[in-house]
Design a protein around this motif. Structure first.
Motif: not given
Length: 418
Positions: A339-363
């Motif tokens: 189950g952790a394998l599947r969860s770990r594959t989401y990490d890269r997509s989540i970081l890309e999504w953070v950039d789309e909403i304004g980056g870490v500063e505006n999170l």
């Protein structure tokens, strides 16, 4: 001398020298007796009038003062008292509530679990299913069986093998609504509270059966973490009371006290208890003896693991052959690893999504303080592939080895002499 209905002792002129006169003495006695009877009748009438207007003098099923009994009960916080016709003011009991309605059951109902979050098709191991279902059924028909039925089922085994999750899936399939506790509730700064809590939760599960017509049980997760003895850990009074409470429930599953006086008519429905843990050898031995606890060691074999992981990855388009390849690449791993394998594959997509909403500063502003009319960009889950899952698996495997091989505590303490 005849006695009046309302005697007045100031009118009796009895000379002191003649106080021994039988006639005068009998008159005085007659007047006193008549006055006492009249006063008693007035008191009864006043009491009768009070009771017809108020429930302050209502009696319980044993004929004892109802409110006085409530005051004697634990901390005067008994929430199990409902509106019962004949004992509580008629003002609060109507036909819409019924003859015996529990006005506070909605409050206690919150401690039960309905498993609405379990959406999807999951695999339940047949051996696990048979053991849990058999234990539950045996306890519900224990009065029909001519055998000793253990009240507690102890499911134990290695870490992350899905003991609690598989049990919850079975509850959902059976339509059973359990009361679930964790090991963190088995200790308190107040002596006796955890034991009392277990008895209250057991009675709550019994009321689910009685009031809702649903099957229920009490489940305690990771019981060895709360009651187990590891090394030189200290045994507390609460540990002893919890063990004693569970032993007493096993021996008397229909008579459960929560602190008040025993009442003969207070019979609790028998409901099964299921506990999970990793190592039952750390628990007080008389509690886990065969007469009280039926034990089940859960160690899924390769077929069970493949079937469970196959259902886990089915919605991602991963074929069964690819699941077999993943399981064979990382053998001897617990189910939660896959189950952790599947969860770990989401990490890269989540970081890309953070950039789309304004980056870490505006999170923080975007996630918490955004306006109601402002919507976040839609998160698109990554497409699962065998290559991505294997890459995540090697990353997790590396972290496991670092934890086992790199013992920083020894590194920190190497210069300190014993």
């Amino acid at each position: 001398m005849a006695c009046s209905a309302a005697p007045n002792f100031t009118r009796l002129r009895i000379p002191i020298p003649n106080i021994s006169s039988p006639q005068l003495f009998s008159v005085r006695c007659c007047c006193i007796s008549s006055s006492s009877n009249n006063n008693n009748e007035k008191k009864k009438e006043a009491k009768k009038k009070l009771s017809s207007q108020s429930s302050w003098e209502a009696e319980d099923a044993e004929g004892k003062d109802y409110l006085y009994r409530l005051g004697q009960e634990a901390d005067n916080m008994n929430i199990a008292v409902g509106q019962r016709r004949g004992f509580i003011d008629q003002l609060f009991v109507g036909n819409f509530l019924g003859q015996d309605s529990d006005i506070v059951f909605d409050y206690r109902h919150k401690v039960t679990r309905s498993f609405q979050y379990l959406q999807g098709d999951y695999y339940i191991a047949p051996l696990f299913l048979d053991k849990v279902v058999c234990h539950i059924v045996k306890n519900y028909i224990a009065h029909l069986l001519n055998v000793k039925v253990p009240l507690i089922l102890g499911i134990w085994g290695g870490k992350g093998q899905g003991k609690s999750f598989q049990t919850e899936l079975i509850f959902q399939a059976m339509g059973l609504e359990p009361v679930i506790m964790s090991a963190g509730e088995l200790e308190s700064e107040r002596a006796g509270e955890p034991g009392k809590l277990i008895r209250e939760r057991y009675r709550t599960a019994s009321r689910v059966v009685q009031n809702q017509g649903k099957m229920s049980c009490l489940m305690i997760n990771d019981i060895d973490a709360g009651l187990g003895r590891f090394g030189n850990t200290q045994m507390t009074v609460n540990n002893q009371i919890v063990v004693g409470t569970l032993m007493n429930l096993s021996d008397n599953p229909t008579r459960v006290s929560v602190g008040q006086d025993w009442r003969e008519e207070d019979i609790t429905n028998r409901v099964p208890i299921i506990v999970t843990g990793n190592d039952f050898s750390t628990i007080y031995a008389p509690l886990i003896r065969d007469g009280r606890m039926d034990k089940f060691y859960w160690q899924p074999n390769r077929e069970d693991i493949v079937n469970i992981v196959d259902r886990m990855y089915q919605k991602d388009g991963i074929s069964r052959d690819e699941v077999v390849k993943i399981v064979d690449t990382f053998p001897n791993q617990a189910l939660d690893f896959y189950g952790a394998l599947r969860s770990r594959t989401y990490d890269r997509s989540i970081l890309e999504w953070v950039d789309e909403i304004g980056g870490v500063e505006n999170l923080g502003n975007k996630l918490i303080k955004r306006r109601k009319d402002e919507s976040l960009p839609v998160f698109i889950p990554p497409e699962q592939t065998v290559e991505a899952l294997l890459e995540s698996g090697y990353s997790l495997l590396k972290e496991q080895k670092l934890v086992m091989e790199t013992k920083l505590s020894k590194e920190y303490m190497k210069n300190i002499e014993d």
